[in-house]
Design a protein around this motif. Structure first.
Motif, PDB file in Angstrom:
ATOM      1  N   SER A 171       0.793   3.790  -3.163  1.00 44.08           N
ATOM      2  CA  SER A 171       0.308   5.483  -2.849  1.00 44.08           C
ATOM      3  C   SER A 171       1.438   6.412  -3.346  1.00 44.08           C
ATOM      4  CB  SER A 171       0.014   5.363  -1.357  1.00 44.08           C
ATOM      5  OG  SER A 171      -0.951   4.691  -0.945  1.00 44.08           O
ATOM      6  N   ALA A 172       2.587   5.932  -2.974  1.00 43.02           N
ATOM      7  CA  ALA A 172       3.827   6.793  -3.252  1.00 43.02           C
ATOM      8  C   ALA A 172       3.980   6.794  -4.825  1.00 43.02           C
ATOM      9  CB  ALA A 172       5.064   6.193  -2.891  1.00 43.02           C
ATOM     10  N   LEU A 173       3.774   5.745  -5.507  1.00 39.56           N
ATOM     11  CA  LEU A 173       3.635   5.953  -7.086  1.00 39.56           C
ATOM     12  C   LEU A 173       2.718   6.842  -7.511  1.00 39.56           C
ATOM     13  CD1 LEU A 173       4.385   1.867  -8.116  1.00 39.56           C
ATOM     14  CD2 LEU A 173       6.045   4.135  -8.203  1.00 39.56           C
ATOM     15  N   ALA A 174       1.523   6.618  -6.942  1.00 35.45           N
ATOM     16  CA  ALA A 174       0.341   7.379  -7.350  1.00 35.45           C
ATOM     17  C   ALA A 174       0.654   8.957  -7.198  1.00 35.45           C
ATOM     18  CB  ALA A 174      -1.017   7.245  -6.545  1.00 35.45           C
ATOM     19  N   VAL A 175       1.250   9.377  -6.019  1.00 34.79           N
ATOM     20  CA  VAL A 175       1.634  10.865  -5.841  1.00 34.79           C
ATOM     21  C   VAL A 175       2.596  11.481  -6.689  1.00 34.79           C
ATOM     22  CG1 VAL A 175       2.447  12.324  -4.115  1.00 34.79           C
ATOM     23  CG2 VAL A 175       0.701  10.676  -3.515  1.00 34.79           C
ATOM     24  N   HIS A 176       4.034  10.392  -6.790  1.00 35.64           N
ATOM     25  CA  HIS A 176       5.141  10.849  -7.407  1.00 35.64           C
ATOM     26  C   HIS A 176       5.265  10.717  -8.876  1.00 35.64           C
ATOM     27  CE1 HIS A 176       6.694  12.562  -3.629  1.00 35.64           C
ATOM     28  NE2 HIS A 176       6.224  11.453  -2.767  1.00 35.64           N
ATOM     29  N   LEU A 177       4.933   9.432  -9.267  1.00 38.14           N
ATOM     30  CA  LEU A 177       4.797   8.880 -10.635  1.00 38.14           C
ATOM     31  C   LEU A 177       3.777   8.388 -11.258  1.00 38.14           C
ATOM     32  CD1 LEU A 177       8.168   7.070  -9.783  1.00 38.14           C
ATOM     33  CD2 LEU A 177       8.082   8.456 -11.276  1.00 38.14           C
ATOM     34  N   ASP A 215       0.823  -1.174   0.092  1.00 41.34           N
ATOM     35  CA  ASP A 215      -0.112   0.176  -0.132  1.00 41.34           C
ATOM     36  C   ASP A 215       0.848   1.099  -0.341  1.00 41.34           C
ATOM     37  OD1 ASP A 215      -2.242  -1.551  -0.008  1.00 41.34           O
ATOM     38  OD2 ASP A 215      -2.737  -1.301   2.193  1.00 41.34           O
ATOM     39  N   ALA A 216       2.115   1.243   0.663  1.00 38.35           N
ATOM     40  CA  ALA A 216       2.897   2.269   0.802  1.00 38.35           C
ATOM     41  C   ALA A 216       3.491   2.504  -0.655  1.00 38.35           C
ATOM     42  CB  ALA A 216       4.054   2.097   1.612  1.00 38.35           C
ATOM     43  N   MET A 217       3.943   1.573  -1.466  1.00 40.34           N
ATOM     44  CA  MET A 217       4.653   1.757  -2.591  1.00 40.34           C
ATOM     45  C   MET A 217       3.454   2.314  -3.680  1.00 40.34           C
ATOM     46  SD  MET A 217       6.982  -0.708  -4.907  1.00 40.34           S
ATOM     47  CE  MET A 217       8.300  -0.289  -4.124  1.00 40.34           C
ATOM     48  N   GLU A 252      11.440   4.041   3.716  1.00 40.98           N
ATOM     49  CA  GLU A 252      12.335   3.658   2.905  1.00 40.98           C
ATOM     50  C   GLU A 252      11.671   3.592   1.490  1.00 40.98           C
ATOM     51  OE1 GLU A 252      16.195   2.005   3.616  1.00 40.98           O
ATOM     52  OE2 GLU A 252      15.520   0.225   2.451  1.00 40.98           O
ATOM     53  N   ILE A 253      10.499   3.025   1.533  1.00 43.34           N
ATOM     54  CA  ILE A 253       9.898   2.912   0.194  1.00 43.34           C
ATOM     55  C   ILE A 253       9.327   4.211  -0.457  1.00 43.34           C
ATOM     56  CG2 ILE A 253       7.459   2.177  -0.952  1.00 43.34           C
ATOM     57  CD1 ILE A 253       7.758  -0.270   1.011  1.00 43.34           C
ATOM     58  N   ALA A 254       8.976   5.095   0.612  1.00 47.27           N
ATOM     59  CA  ALA A 254       8.589   6.505   0.160  1.00 47.27           C
ATOM     60  C   ALA A 254       9.967   7.202  -0.452  1.00 47.27           C
ATOM     61  CB  ALA A 254       7.997   7.268   1.435  1.00 47.27           C
ATOM     62  N   GLU A 255      10.976   7.196   0.161  1.00 48.18           N
ATOM     63  CA  GLU A 255      12.209   7.802  -0.468  1.00 48.18           C
ATOM     64  C   GLU A 255      12.645   6.977  -1.689  1.00 48.18           C
ATOM     65  OE1 GLU A 255      15.488  10.127  -0.593  1.00 48.18           O
ATOM     66  OE2 GLU A 255      13.827  10.342   0.610  1.00 48.18           O
ATOM     67  N   GLY A 256      12.560   5.841  -1.764  1.00 41.85           N
ATOM     68  CA  GLY A 256      12.916   5.097  -3.115  1.00 41.85           C
ATOM     69  C   GLY A 256      12.144   5.735  -4.125  1.00 41.85           C
ATOM     70  N   VAL A 257      10.738   5.883  -3.943  1.00 38.44           N
ATOM     71  CA  VAL A 257       9.762   6.367  -4.994  1.00 38.44           C
ATOM     72  C   VAL A 257      10.276   8.054  -5.335  1.00 38.44           C
ATOM     73  CG1 VAL A 257       7.567   7.002  -5.560  1.00 38.44           C
ATOM     74  CG2 VAL A 257       7.950   4.743  -4.547  1.00 38.44           C
ATOM     75  N   ARG A 258      10.659   8.647  -4.287  1.00 39.05           N
ATOM     76  CA  ARG A 258      11.045  10.148  -4.453  1.00 39.05           C
ATOM     77  C   ARG A 258      12.369   9.933  -5.285  1.00 39.05           C
ATOM     78  NH1 ARG A 258       9.004  10.962   0.630  1.00 39.05           N
ATOM     79  NH2 ARG A 258      10.786  10.544   1.534  1.00 39.05           N
ATOM     80  N   ARG A 259      13.466   8.983  -5.095  1.00 41.64           N
ATOM     81  CA  ARG A 259      14.721   9.111  -6.110  1.00 41.64           C
ATOM     82  C   ARG A 259      14.246   8.464  -7.383  1.00 41.64           C
ATOM     83  NH1 ARG A 259      19.017   6.222  -1.485  1.00 41.64           N
ATOM     84  NH2 ARG A 259      18.546   7.839  -0.016  1.00 41.64           N
ATOM     85  N   LEU A 260      13.141   7.590  -7.427  1.00 44.11           N
ATOM     86  CA  LEU A 260      12.974   7.306  -8.790  1.00 44.11           C
ATOM     87  C   LEU A 260      12.518   8.230  -9.506  1.00 44.11           C
ATOM     88  CD1 LEU A 260      12.754   4.959 -10.664  1.00 44.11           C
ATOM     89  CD2 LEU A 260      10.707   4.080  -9.717  1.00 44.11           C
ATOM     90  N   ARG A 261      11.330   9.163  -8.938  1.00 41.82           N
ATOM     91  CA  ARG A 261      11.063  10.361  -9.620  1.00 41.82           C
ATOM     92  C   ARG A 261      12.151  11.273 -10.376  1.00 41.82           C
ATOM     93  NH1 ARG A 261       6.715  12.136 -12.184  1.00 41.82           N
ATOM     94  NH2 ARG A 261       8.487  12.450 -13.691  1.00 41.82           N
ATOM     95  N   THR A 262      13.114  11.415  -9.344  1.00 41.76           N
ATOM     96  CA  THR A 262      14.248  12.270  -9.902  1.00 41.76           C
ATOM     97  C   THR A 262      15.076  11.555 -11.082  1.00 41.76           C
ATOM     98  OG1 THR A 262      14.863  12.904  -7.519  1.00 41.76           O
ATOM     99  CG2 THR A 262      16.698  12.998  -9.284  1.00 41.76           C
ATOM    100  N   ALA A 263      15.128  10.227 -11.122  1.00 45.06           N
ATOM    101  CA  ALA A 263      15.653   9.404 -12.236  1.00 45.06           C
ATOM    102  C   ALA A 263      14.908   9.648 -13.456  1.00 45.06           C
ATOM    103  CB  ALA A 263      16.041   7.929 -11.797  1.00 45.06           C
TER     104      ALA A 263
END
Length: 495
Positions: A391-397, A387-389, A464-475
């Protein structure tokens, strides 16, 4: 992870200080090293063992650790260029070259550099592994009478009985006599493919599918033929077409939480798959790899295909590894009919047997009160991480299409926008501090679209999942500068 990092740091520090001691000179005691570096005795012991393995230190029980004598000069390197010809000399006569490409497997086995978030892992994070329960089980197993003797070639009877019940249910659809104990799911798949298909033969595989299985098939000289899957699993009509077109006698599938899509084979398709294989006089290798990693909110799970197969169509592979630890490599092969003897013969020739202490430890673990508690805890943790991943993908990617959200397993399978370059994005993500898995290795032929596989089980937690998705957004911003986050309405795919 912190302990492993401390071991490496201490070993490096001691390596730099070795010049202070003459050959044969004694290093400080373990107690002194514990006090000086403020680490645990276990860390000191492992660091010294690492230096001893490198030939830099000699340890003597009761005496301490000493600097090793200088090593003799290395012998001059030989010329191994002749091997290129020797290894390729017979490939012209082979219907399918038996080249071994482990890259798709190594992606999920290799540890990323320090500080990189692991979205490409294929196993539970250490915090989710039942380390205490496994240690206790191994300790008890080592004290069992005969624990260090040779086990039956097929495996311990009690462990075979436990696997038979877990595969066939309490009704006895699978018996202990139809089960072989093997060393991990990869070993079981290798044995099954070698037993069922000769070199050069076609083997039907789901598309996309697990790269490790594709590597096994190609290494055995088999020709993987893709059969597309959708949100309900493999498509029966296309499976029937593939059997007719190729004359294949083997189909490999993951009916439950398929890797990488997460799909579950629909109830109305289960019987169809077995009927189609039976009419083709073919086997179905059922890779039931993550049944024990069901999420807390999942509906009741369907039985394994093997439980509804009285005719011996299904060769079933299942393992304890995914739900425990990468090193707890205990699994089972289940089959009925003459094929069972062939599977047994190949396993004996390849590996003799699974070490008895590990089999005894598996019995201790699954019979302990800690086992159901562990499975419940993992079930809840995986749901929270999934659910955390999402949700983070929906917001950032929001550009990543995620039409299906699984209710089991440990990964998501988002589709990239049309024209996206998986390779460039994977490299940019690593520069941004997150390791991801490109989708291309999961296809045995040309992929219909670019994908990523994102694991949420190998990381430390939801933060760490939330931070990883933010880093993926940067990439993504680096590689696909034309992207502009937009909403989408394709996230209503269920679990």
């Amino acid at each position: 992870m912190q302990e492993r990092s401390s071991v490496g740091e201490l070993a490096e520090q001691l390596r730099r200080e070795l010049d202070r001691y003459s050959p044969g000179g004694k290093l400080p005691s373990s107690r002194a090293l514990v006090e000086r570096f403020r680490v645990s005795p276990v860390t000191v012991s492992r660091a010294l063992a690492q230096l001893a393995a490198e030939g830099l230190v000699v340890t003597r029980p009761g005496a301490g650790a000493f600097r090793a004598e200088p090593r003799a000069a290395a012998a001059p390197g030989g010329d191994t260029s002749w091997q290129q010809l020797a290894l390729s000399a017979d490939t012209a006569a082979e219907p399918v070259p038996r080249s071994v490409d482990a890259s798709g497997v190594l992606v999920s086995l290799s540890a990323p550099p320090p500080g990189v978030i692991e979205f490409n892992g294929g196993y539970l994070h250490p915090s989710l592994q039942p380390e205490r329960a496994m240690a206790a089980a191994l300790s008890r197993a080592g004290r069992r009478p005969g624990a260090w003797g040779r086990p039956p070639m097929e495996g311990l009877p009690e462990l075979r009985e436990w696997f038979a019940r877990s595969i066939g249910g309490p009704g006895g659809a699978v018996t202990a006599a139809e089960v072989l104990i093997t060393s991990g799911g990869q070993s079981g798949l290798t044995t099954a493919l070698r037993a069922l298909a000769p070199p050069g033969a076609p083997v039907l595989v789901e598309s996309p599918t697990y790269p490790g299985m594709l590597a096994i098939a190609r290494a055995a000289g088999l020709r993987p033929v893709p059969v597309p899957v959708d949100a309900d699993g493999v498509r029966p009509a296309l499976l029937a077409d593939a059997f007719r077109a190729t004359g294949a006698r083997v189909f490999v599938c993951q009916p439950l939480f398929q890797n990488p899509t997460g799909a579950v084979l629909a109830a109305e398709r289960r019987g169809e798959v077995l009927r189609i294989a039976r009419e083709a006089r073919a086997f179905v290798i059922e890779d039931d790899f993550v049944r024990r990693l069901v999420h807390e909110d999942a509906p009741p799970l369907p039985r394994p295909l093997a439980a509804d197969d009285p005719d011996g169509v299904v060769v079933h592979v299942c393992s304890l590894t995914k739900a425990t630890s990468p090193s707890f490599r205990v699994s089972a092969l289940a089959a009925r009919g003459p094929v069972l003897e062939r599977l047994r013969a190949i396993q004996v020739v390849d590996t003799f047997f699974v070490p008895r202490p590990l089999q005894e430890a598996a019995l201790e673990l699954v019979g302990s009160p800690a086992w159901p508690r562990h499975l419940r805890a993992v079930s809840a943790a995986l749901r929270a991480r999934r659910d955390a991943m999402t949700s983070a993908l929906a917001v950032h990617l929001p550009e990543l299409a995620l039409p299906y959200i699984p209710s089991g397993g440990y990964h998501l399978w988002p589709r990239l926008p049309e024209g996206a370059d998986e390779t460039a994005l994977t490299a940019a993500a690593l520069r941004a501090g997150v390791a991801i898995t490109p989708g291309r290795p999961y296809f045995s032929a040309e992929p219909p679209a670019a994908h990523l596989r994102l694991s949420f089980a190998a990381v430390a937690g939801t933060a760490e999942i939330a931070e990883g998705v933010r880093r993926l957004r940067t990439a993504c911003d680096e590689v696909f500068q034309g992207w502009a986050p937009q909403g989408r309405d394709d996230r209503d795919g269920g679990s």
